[in-house]
Design a protein around this motif. Structure first.
Motif, PDB file in Angstrom:
ATOM      1  N   GLU A   1      -4.509   1.752  -7.225  1.00 56.60           N
ATOM      2  CA  GLU A   1      -4.760   3.051  -6.600  1.00 56.60           C
ATOM      3  C   GLU A   1      -4.333   4.194  -7.520  1.00 56.60           C
ATOM      4  O   GLU A   1      -5.069   5.175  -7.681  1.00 56.60           O
ATOM      5  CB  GLU A   1      -4.029   3.133  -5.265  1.00 56.60           C
ATOM      6  N   GLN A   2      -3.176   4.071  -8.147  1.00 54.45           N
ATOM      7  CA  GLN A   2      -2.679   5.126  -9.032  1.00 54.45           C
ATOM      8  C   GLN A   2      -3.592   5.363 -10.225  1.00 54.45           C
ATOM      9  O   GLN A   2      -3.677   6.483 -10.736  1.00 54.45           O
ATOM     10  CB  GLN A   2      -1.273   4.780  -9.535  1.00 54.45           C
ATOM     11  N   THR A   3      -4.271   4.321 -10.682  1.00 49.48           N
ATOM     12  CA  THR A   3      -5.164   4.442 -11.836  1.00 49.48           C
ATOM     13  C   THR A   3      -6.622   4.628 -11.420  1.00 49.48           C
ATOM     14  O   THR A   3      -7.518   4.551 -12.253  1.00 49.48           O
ATOM     15  CB  THR A   3      -5.027   3.222 -12.762  1.00 49.48           C
ATOM     16  N   HIS A   4      -6.843   4.867 -10.134  1.00 48.28           N
ATOM     17  CA  HIS A   4      -8.173   5.174  -9.585  1.00 48.28           C
ATOM     18  C   HIS A   4      -9.188   4.059  -9.806  1.00 48.28           C
ATOM     19  O   HIS A   4     -10.371   4.307 -10.082  1.00 48.28           O
ATOM     20  CB  HIS A   4      -8.692   6.496 -10.150  1.00 48.28           C
ATOM     21  N   CYS A   5      -8.725   2.828  -9.681  1.00 51.39           N
ATOM     22  CA  CYS A   5      -9.631   1.681  -9.808  1.00 51.39           C
ATOM     23  C   CYS A   5     -10.521   1.592  -8.565  1.00 51.39           C
ATOM     24  O   CYS A   5     -10.064   1.837  -7.454  1.00 51.39           O
ATOM     25  CB  CYS A   5      -8.830   0.387  -9.947  1.00 51.39           C
ATOM     26  N   ASN A   6     -11.752   1.216  -8.791  1.00 50.16           N
ATOM     27  CA  ASN A   6     -12.686   0.962  -7.701  1.00 50.16           C
ATOM     28  C   ASN A   6     -12.806  -0.525  -7.393  1.00 50.16           C
ATOM     29  O   ASN A   6     -13.328  -0.904  -6.350  1.00 50.16           O
ATOM     30  CB  ASN A   6     -14.074   1.512  -8.048  1.00 50.16           C
ATOM     31  N   SER A   7     -12.335  -1.361  -8.333  1.00 52.83           N
ATOM     32  CA  SER A   7     -12.444  -2.801  -8.148  1.00 52.83           C
ATOM     33  C   SER A   7     -11.272  -3.503  -8.838  1.00 52.83           C
ATOM     34  O   SER A   7     -10.763  -3.040  -9.858  1.00 52.83           O
ATOM     35  CB  SER A   7     -13.772  -3.319  -8.703  1.00 52.83           C
ATOM     36  N   ILE A   8     -10.869  -4.619  -8.232  1.00 53.96           N
ATOM     37  CA  ILE A   8      -9.731  -5.384  -8.738  1.00 53.96           C
ATOM     38  C   ILE A   8      -9.984  -6.858  -8.473  1.00 53.96           C
ATOM     39  O   ILE A   8     -10.569  -7.217  -7.446  1.00 53.96           O
ATOM     40  CB  ILE A   8      -8.415  -4.905  -8.074  1.00 53.96           C
TER      41      ILE A   8
ATOM     42  N   ASN B   1     -12.555   2.213  -0.187  1.00 54.80           N
ATOM     43  CA  ASN B   1     -13.608   1.832  -1.126  1.00 54.80           C
ATOM     44  C   ASN B   1     -13.159   0.939  -2.273  1.00 54.80           C
ATOM     45  O   ASN B   1     -13.859   0.847  -3.274  1.00 54.80           O
ATOM     46  CB  ASN B   1     -14.308   3.079  -1.689  1.00 54.80           C
ATOM     47  N   LEU B   2     -12.006   0.304  -2.156  1.00 57.27           N
ATOM     48  CA  LEU B   2     -11.571  -0.624  -3.200  1.00 57.27           C
ATOM     49  C   LEU B   2     -12.222  -1.982  -2.952  1.00 57.27           C
ATOM     50  O   LEU B   2     -12.062  -2.571  -1.887  1.00 57.27           O
ATOM     51  CB  LEU B   2     -10.044  -0.765  -3.217  1.00 57.27           C
ATOM     52  N   HIS B   3     -12.957  -2.458  -3.943  1.00 56.27           N
ATOM     53  CA  HIS B   3     -13.590  -3.775  -3.885  1.00 56.27           C
ATOM     54  C   HIS B   3     -12.588  -4.777  -4.449  1.00 56.27           C
ATOM     55  O   HIS B   3     -12.223  -4.703  -5.625  1.00 56.27           O
ATOM     56  CB  HIS B   3     -14.881  -3.770  -4.693  1.00 56.27           C
ATOM     57  N   ILE B   4     -12.151  -5.702  -3.612  1.00 55.61           N
ATOM     58  CA  ILE B   4     -11.144  -6.687  -3.985  1.00 55.61           C
ATOM     59  C   ILE B   4     -11.801  -8.051  -4.101  1.00 55.61           C
ATOM     60  O   ILE B   4     -12.442  -8.519  -3.162  1.00 55.61           O
ATOM     61  CB  ILE B   4     -10.014  -6.738  -2.933  1.00 55.61           C
ATOM     62  N   GLN B   5     -11.627  -8.663  -5.258  1.00 55.80           N
ATOM     63  CA  GLN B   5     -12.127 -10.010  -5.484  1.00 55.80           C
ATOM     64  C   GLN B   5     -10.940 -10.944  -5.664  1.00 55.80           C
ATOM     65  O   GLN B   5      -9.948 -10.583  -6.303  1.00 55.80           O
ATOM     66  CB  GLN B   5     -12.996 -10.075  -6.741  1.00 55.80           C
ATOM     67  N   PHE B   6     -11.058 -12.149  -5.119  1.00 56.21           N
ATOM     68  CA  PHE B   6     -10.082 -13.210  -5.360  1.00 56.21           C
ATOM     69  C   PHE B   6     -10.804 -14.312  -6.107  1.00 56.21           C
ATOM     70  O   PHE B   6     -11.809 -14.834  -5.636  1.00 56.21           O
ATOM     71  CB  PHE B   6      -9.514 -13.757  -4.045  1.00 56.21           C
ATOM     72  N   TYR B   7     -10.297 -14.646  -7.282  1.00 54.74           N
ATOM     73  CA  TYR B   7     -10.850 -15.736  -8.075  1.00 54.74           C
ATOM     74  C   TYR B   7      -9.999 -16.974  -7.848  1.00 54.74           C
ATOM     75  O   TYR B   7      -8.798 -16.974  -8.109  1.00 54.74           O
ATOM     76  CB  TYR B   7     -10.877 -15.368  -9.562  1.00 54.74           C
ATOM     77  N   LEU B   8     -10.655 -18.011  -7.352  1.00 58.07           N
ATOM     78  CA  LEU B   8      -9.979 -19.267  -7.051  1.00 58.07           C
ATOM     79  C   LEU B   8     -10.548 -20.327  -7.968  1.00 58.07           C
ATOM     80  O   LEU B   8     -11.758 -20.368  -8.222  1.00 58.07           O
ATOM     81  CB  LEU B   8     -10.167 -19.613  -5.577  1.00 58.07           C
ATOM     82  N   PHE B   9      -9.672 -21.170  -8.466  1.00 54.96           N
ATOM     83  CA  PHE B   9     -10.044 -22.085  -9.535  1.00 54.96           C
ATOM     84  C   PHE B   9     -10.805 -23.315  -9.054  1.00 54.96           C
ATOM     85  O   PHE B   9     -11.696 -23.806  -9.728  1.00 54.96           O
ATOM     86  CB  PHE B   9      -8.791 -22.485 -10.307  1.00 54.96           C
ATOM     87  N   LYS B  10     -10.464 -23.808  -7.873  1.00 56.89           N
ATOM     88  CA  LYS B  10     -11.069 -25.051  -7.381  1.00 56.89           C
ATOM     89  C   LYS B  10     -11.849 -24.799  -6.092  1.00 56.89           C
ATOM     90  O   LYS B  10     -11.451 -23.969  -5.279  1.00 56.89           O
ATOM     91  CB  LYS B  10      -9.983 -26.089  -7.089  1.00 56.89           C
ATOM     92  N   PRO B  11     -12.948 -25.539  -5.881  1.00 59.23           N
ATOM     93  CA  PRO B  11     -13.714 -25.392  -4.641  1.00 59.23           C
ATOM     94  C   PRO B  11     -12.863 -25.605  -3.380  1.00 59.23           C
ATOM     95  O   PRO B  11     -13.049 -24.895  -2.393  1.00 59.23           O
ATOM     96  CB  PRO B  11     -14.806 -26.457  -4.762  1.00 59.23           C
ATOM     97  N   LEU B  12     -11.921 -26.547  -3.409  1.00 56.98           N
ATOM     98  CA  LEU B  12     -11.062 -26.765  -2.246  1.00 56.98           C
ATOM     99  C   LEU B  12     -10.220 -25.530  -1.941  1.00 56.98           C
ATOM    100  O   LEU B  12     -10.052 -25.154  -0.774  1.00 56.98           O
ATOM    101  CB  LEU B  12     -10.156 -27.986  -2.452  1.00 56.98           C
ATOM    102  N   ASP B  13      -9.720 -24.880  -2.988  1.00 57.02           N
ATOM    103  CA  ASP B  13      -8.936 -23.654  -2.795  1.00 57.02           C
ATOM    104  C   ASP B  13      -9.816 -22.566  -2.168  1.00 57.02           C
ATOM    105  O   ASP B  13      -9.385 -21.862  -1.248  1.00 57.02           O
ATOM    106  CB  ASP B  13      -8.360 -23.158  -4.116  1.00 57.02           C
ATOM    107  N   LEU B  14     -11.039 -22.453  -2.644  1.00 62.84           N
ATOM    108  CA  LEU B  14     -11.970 -21.480  -2.079  1.00 62.84           C
ATOM    109  C   LEU B  14     -12.178 -21.735  -0.589  1.00 62.84           C
ATOM    110  O   LEU B  14     -12.181 -20.798   0.217  1.00 62.84           O
ATOM    111  CB  LEU B  14     -13.309 -21.527  -2.816  1.00 62.84           C
ATOM    112  N   THR B  15     -12.310 -22.992  -0.216  1.00 64.72           N
ATOM    113  CA  THR B  15     -12.499 -23.340   1.200  1.00 64.72           C
ATOM    114  C   THR B  15     -11.298 -22.907   2.033  1.00 64.72           C
ATOM    115  O   THR B  15     -11.458 -22.336   3.117  1.00 64.72           O
ATOM    116  CB  THR B  15     -12.733 -24.859   1.339  1.00 64.72           C
TER     117      THR B  15
END
Length: 169
Positions: free
Chosen positions: A106-113, A145-159
């Motif tokens: 937020e302090q650096t005015h990011c729109n996505s993380i 309006n912050l778009h937050i993505q979570f990157y998960l390494f394994k399909p089971l973790d994603l589930t």
């Protein structure tokens, strides 16, 4: 908006990539090592330039900002999550790691993380608990309006994370 992705966080097309770092910020294994390798030597130099006290550049639960080197992101936000079985109330420190990262975005005015599953690798945090803490913290953050993505390494973790997100919505 929260998006869950099974993939490589170093490929994220976002303003800031969050690194699940150790307290020294000098690289390590897992996500930390992958981010340092992809970002190149500029990231290590930026981390080395951060002030340290007794080898600690970033205490657990806090976050630090550096340029992203060779990554497509503008910034890397380094945060240190707790080692699950070595601290009292690891859930509080994990929530604080996400909160501190969101504050820097937020302090650096990011729109996505892009976040990894902080503390879920060698730090031993169970994915189901970590998913609840991370997603609940992000859903309650008041950053418009912050778009937050979570990157998960394994399909089971994603589930696991998808099930948790569905239960929170």
């Amino acid at each position: 908006m929260i998006e869950l992705i099974c993939g490589d966080i170093t490929q994220a097309k976002v303003d800031a990539i969050v690194n699940a770092a150790n307290c020294s910020l000098l690289g390590g294994g897992g996500v930390d090592g992958a981010i340092h390798r992809a970002a190149g030597p500029e990231l290590l130099a930026a981390c080395q330039a951060l002030p340290e006290v007794d080898g600690v550049r970033c205490p657990t639960g806090e976050a630090r900002l550096t340029p992203a080197g060779n990554l497509s992101a503008q910034y890397v936000i380094h945060t240190v999550g707790p080692i699950y079985d070595q601290v009292r109330h690891p859930e509080r420190l994990l929530a604080k790691a996400y909160e501190s990262s969101l504050e820097l975005a937020e302090q650096t005015h990011c729109n996505s993380i892009a976040f990894p599953a902080i503390s879920c690798g060698v730090y031993g945090f169970p994915h189901d608990e970590a998913a609840f803490i991370a997603l609940n913290t992000c859903l309650n953050a008041e950053i418009p309006n912050l778009h937050i993505q979570f990157y998960l390494f394994k399909p089971l973790d994603l589930t696991i994370w998808q099930h948790t997100l569905n239960s929170l919505l």
